[in-house]
Structures are given as structure tokens and as C-alpha cells.
Design an enzyme around this catalytic site. Structure first.
Site, PDB file in Angstrom:
ATOM      1  CB  ILE A  42      -0.964  -0.016   1.218  1.00  0.00           C
ATOM      2  CG1 ILE A  42      -1.923   1.182   1.193  1.00  0.00           C
ATOM      3  CG2 ILE A  42      -0.215  -0.128   2.529  1.00  0.00           C
ATOM      4  CD1 ILE A  42      -3.054   1.090   2.231  1.00  0.00           C
ATOM      5  CB  CYS A  43       1.272   4.042   0.940  1.00  0.00           C
ATOM      6  SG  CYS A  43       1.655   5.785   1.201  1.00  0.00           S
ATOM      7  CB  ALA A  44       5.594   4.918  -1.136  1.00  0.00           C
ATOM      8  CG  PHE A  80       1.350   8.441  -2.045  1.00  0.00           C
ATOM      9  CD1 PHE A  80       0.377   8.755  -1.110  1.00  0.00           C
ATOM     10  CD2 PHE A  80       2.195   9.435  -2.499  1.00  0.00           C
ATOM     11  CE1 PHE A  80       0.250  10.050  -0.634  1.00  0.00           C
ATOM     12  CE2 PHE A  80       2.085  10.723  -2.029  1.00  0.00           C
ATOM     13  CZ  PHE A  80       1.100  11.043  -1.096  1.00  0.00           C
TER      14      PHE A  80
END
Length: 180
Positions: A101-103, A122
Site C-alpha cells: 500500500i501507498c509507496a 500513492f
């Protein structure tokens, strides 16, 4: 019983890690929360978390899923750790769930797992990886590779992981208990 390994480095996003740990445990999944090194780790927002164990202690165990939270510099710490890259490759080759998740989807891209695959992250995190088929969605699944965008999508991501490991009925039970 299904098992999930959640990795955490100094600078990882604590909201994403704790959300996933909490919801998977609510779903009856055995969760192992492992730090890249021994002792407490400081998340990207300054919260100190104490992992259950270290990556070295559990590296050779089998899991149904591995989860990488994002955040910075946590993602870079995961991305530059040869153990992490070897682990995600091994789990992918064994047809296990590899999630980020995210970066942190950039860790999967660095490991070569996202070439020609659909993924999200992200904004901007996957820009250095032109072979990734980027989707601007909260959660993207391509086989057993599951990615998500960031802290705001952590609950959707975690509920998807619950569903993949223990089924739709358990996901609905967990989600109902959250009063969403």
C-alpha cells in the site's frame, strides 16, 4: 488457519500497518508483525511500534500473505533490503498473496513483480517503473498481487485482504463490526 506477515521498517506508515493488522486479526488470520531489525521502530508520523519479532527470525517460515505498508522513509528502507526483495519474489513464485500500500508497491516493482501488471500506489510512487499498468483506484488486484493507494484507502485494502484470505462472509462480518 491463514497466516499473514506484516513487515515494518523505521519510517513505515503506522496507520496502514495497524489497520491491516487489526482487521486481519478481527478476521481470524494469524498475523506476524515483523520489524526489519530488533526493538521498537518509529513510524513515519513518529508513533513507536513494537513488532512481535524480527524479519530474520521469521524469514524462512511459510505465510499465505505478505503485506508491505508504505510511508517514507520506510518504503525506501524496505526497497533497499535484500531480504525483503528475496521474500516477496519467493512468495510470488509460490503463488502466495503479495500486497503493498501507498509507496510500497514500488518495492514490488523494484523486485520485478509488477512488470506488465495492474497496480496502484500513492501518486507518483510508480512513475519510475514504466512497465507497470497504473490504475487510479483504491485497491487493485492482479492475480495475487494486491496494491492500494495510501492511508485513506487502508481500510478498503485491509478488508480486501480479509476477503482474499478467509472469504466474503468473514469480510462482511468484520466490516459490519466496524460500523462503517
Amino acid at each position: 488457519m491463514k497466516t499473514a506477515l506484516i513487515l515494518f521498517a523505521d519510517g513505515s506508515e503506522e496507520l496502514e500497518a495497524v489497520t491491516v493488522i487489526n482487521l486481519l486479526r478481527r478476521g481470524g488470520v494469524t498475523v506476524v508483525f515483523a520489524g526489519l531489525h530488533e526493538g521498537p521502530l518509529r513510524g513515519s508520523r513518529g508513533t513507536v511500534l513494537v513488532p512481535d519479532t524480527t524479519l530474520d527470525d521469521v524469514l524462512d517460515h511459510d505465510y499465505d500473505m505478505v503485506v508491505l505498508p508504505g510511508g517514507q522513509p520506510g518504503t525506501n528502507n524496505l526497497k533497499t533490503d535484500a531480504r525483503v526483495l528475496k521474500l516477496v519474489r519467493r512468495m510470488h513464485e509460490a503463488d502466495k498473496y503479495v500486497t503493498a500500500i501507498c509507496a510500497a508497491p514500488s518495492v514490488l516493482a523494484t523486485a520485478g513483480l509488477l512488470d506488465g501488471k495492474h497496480a496502484t500506489s500513492f501518486p507518483g510512487s510508480l512513475d519510475p517503473f514504466p512497465k507497470v499498468l497504473r490504475e487510479p483506484l483504491a485497491v487493485v488486484e492482479d492475480g495475487k498481487l494486491i496494491t492500494s493507494r495510501g492511508p485513506g484507502t487502508a481500510m478498503d485494502f485491509a478488508l480486501t485482504l480479509v476477503e482474499r484470505l478467509v472469504g466474503h462472509a468473514k469480510r462482511m462480518e468484520v466490516e459490519d463490526g466496524l460500523v462503517r
